[in-house]
Design an enzyme around this catalytic site. Structure first.
Site, PDB file in Angstrom:
ATOM      1  N   SER A 129       0.852  -1.195   0.000  1.00  0.00           N
ATOM      2  CA  SER A 129       0.000   0.000   0.000  1.00  0.00           C
ATOM      3  C   SER A 129       0.879   1.233   0.000  1.00  0.00           C
ATOM      4  O   SER A 129       1.960   1.243   0.606  1.00  0.00           O
ATOM      5  CB  SER A 129      -0.902   0.016   1.247  1.00  0.00           C
ATOM      6  OG  SER A 129      -1.617   1.232   1.318  1.00  0.00           O
ATOM      7  N   TYR A 142      -2.005  -0.264  10.242  1.00  0.00           N
ATOM      8  CA  TYR A 142      -2.120  -0.721   8.849  1.00  0.00           C
ATOM      9  C   TYR A 142      -0.877  -0.304   8.064  1.00  0.00           C
ATOM     10  O   TYR A 142      -0.289  -1.118   7.342  1.00  0.00           O
ATOM     11  CB  TYR A 142      -3.377  -0.131   8.204  1.00  0.00           C
ATOM     12  CG  TYR A 142      -3.543  -0.530   6.759  1.00  0.00           C
ATOM     13  CD1 TYR A 142      -3.967  -1.811   6.415  1.00  0.00           C
ATOM     14  CD2 TYR A 142      -3.271   0.365   5.730  1.00  0.00           C
ATOM     15  CE1 TYR A 142      -4.115  -2.191   5.095  1.00  0.00           C
ATOM     16  CE2 TYR A 142      -3.413   0.002   4.400  1.00  0.00           C
ATOM     17  CZ  TYR A 142      -3.839  -1.275   4.088  1.00  0.00           C
ATOM     18  OH  TYR A 142      -3.969  -1.654   2.774  1.00  0.00           O
TER      19      TYR A 142
END
Length: 267
Positions: A129, A142
């Site tokens: 990501s 995250y």
């Protein structure tokens, strides 16, 4: 010969789009789901696999190799989100996300490497990501899981290169998927000192996903990586500002970059 592809988390979102795209290009595609029997009319084959359960990983890889005789490409796409102030997010929930996003991806790589090594060829694409390049407020855990997978990829890439196996990262920005529904959300507690800013940022995150790019962009990007003889270490897929944010982090002083993020997130 059609190349055989395994996509973890292939039942929806980016994984489903990539699998459907590659199937149309002539690849033999297997996606994974914890409960494939509950999914009807899927555009490609699904096998049962839970990245946090090594027995299911081993069984899925064994099933594919026994049917196809080989396994050429792993797309490590399965993952989950987590939001919340770090102070208020249960540590067990943090561990759970690390088990899925980092250790789950590692365990799947471990499972496919013996087959790829015996073939003297293979490609592993770890889906990370853009959030993994920076610590984002209320998404710090995250970000940490995806940043860790980027670093692990850099290391294992060098370890397996002599076996004919290539490893790379592809980091997406915001895409219009159902990732928000699968996130662990730390509740917005009524008496929390983070109540206002956390709620505002939850709304902002959901808006970014809702207005995100079409997952077909990720499918195109991954197809290009597969067709590249010598893939780069890192790829980023997203809109200009999302990718440019990584450049800014490299060139700006830390506190200046922090100020830009805080302004963006209204902190």
């Amino acid at each position: 010969m059609n190349k055989v592809v395994l996509i973890t988390g292939g039942s929806s979102g980016i994984g489903k789009s990539v699998g459907e795209f590659l199937s149309e290009k002539g690849f033999t595609v297997y996606g994974t789901s914890r409960n494939p029997q509950n999914i009807q009319d899927h555009p490609f084959k699904l096998v049962a696999l839970d990245v946090t359960n090594i027995e299911t990983i081993t069984a899925a890889v064994t099933e594919i190799v026994s049917k196809e005789g080989r396994l050429d490409i792993l797309i490590n796409n399965a993952g989950m989100g987590i939001t919340g102030p770090i102070e208020e997010t249960p540590t067990d929930e943090m561990r759970s996300v690390f088990n899925t996003n980092l250790f789950g991806a590692i365990d799947v790589m471990k499972a496919v490497l013996p087959q790829m090594r015996s073939q003297k060829s293979g490609l592993i694409i770890n889906v990370t990501s853009i959030a993994g390049y920076m610590g984002l407020p209320f998404r710090g855990i995250y970000s940490a899981t995806k940043g860790a997978l980027e670093i692990v990829t850099e290391a294992i890439r060098m370890e397996v290169k002599s076996f004919g196996v290539q490893v790379t990262n592809v980091a997406p920005g915001d895409f219009a998927t159902n990732i928000a529904s699968g996130r662990y959300h730390t509740p917005v507690f009524e008496n929390s000192p983070y109540k206002k800013t956390y709620q505002e940022n939850l709304d902002l995150m959901d808006a970014h996903v809702d207005s995100g790019s079409d997952p077909i962009e990720m499918a195109n990007a991954i197809y290009k990586i597969i067709k590249t003889p010598k893939p780069k270490i890192h790829y980023k897929v997203g809109d200009f500002m999302q990718k440019f944010s990584i450049v800014l982090k490299k060139i700006l002083p830390d506190k200046m970059y922090e100020k830009l993020l805080m302004n963006h997130y209204k902190l």
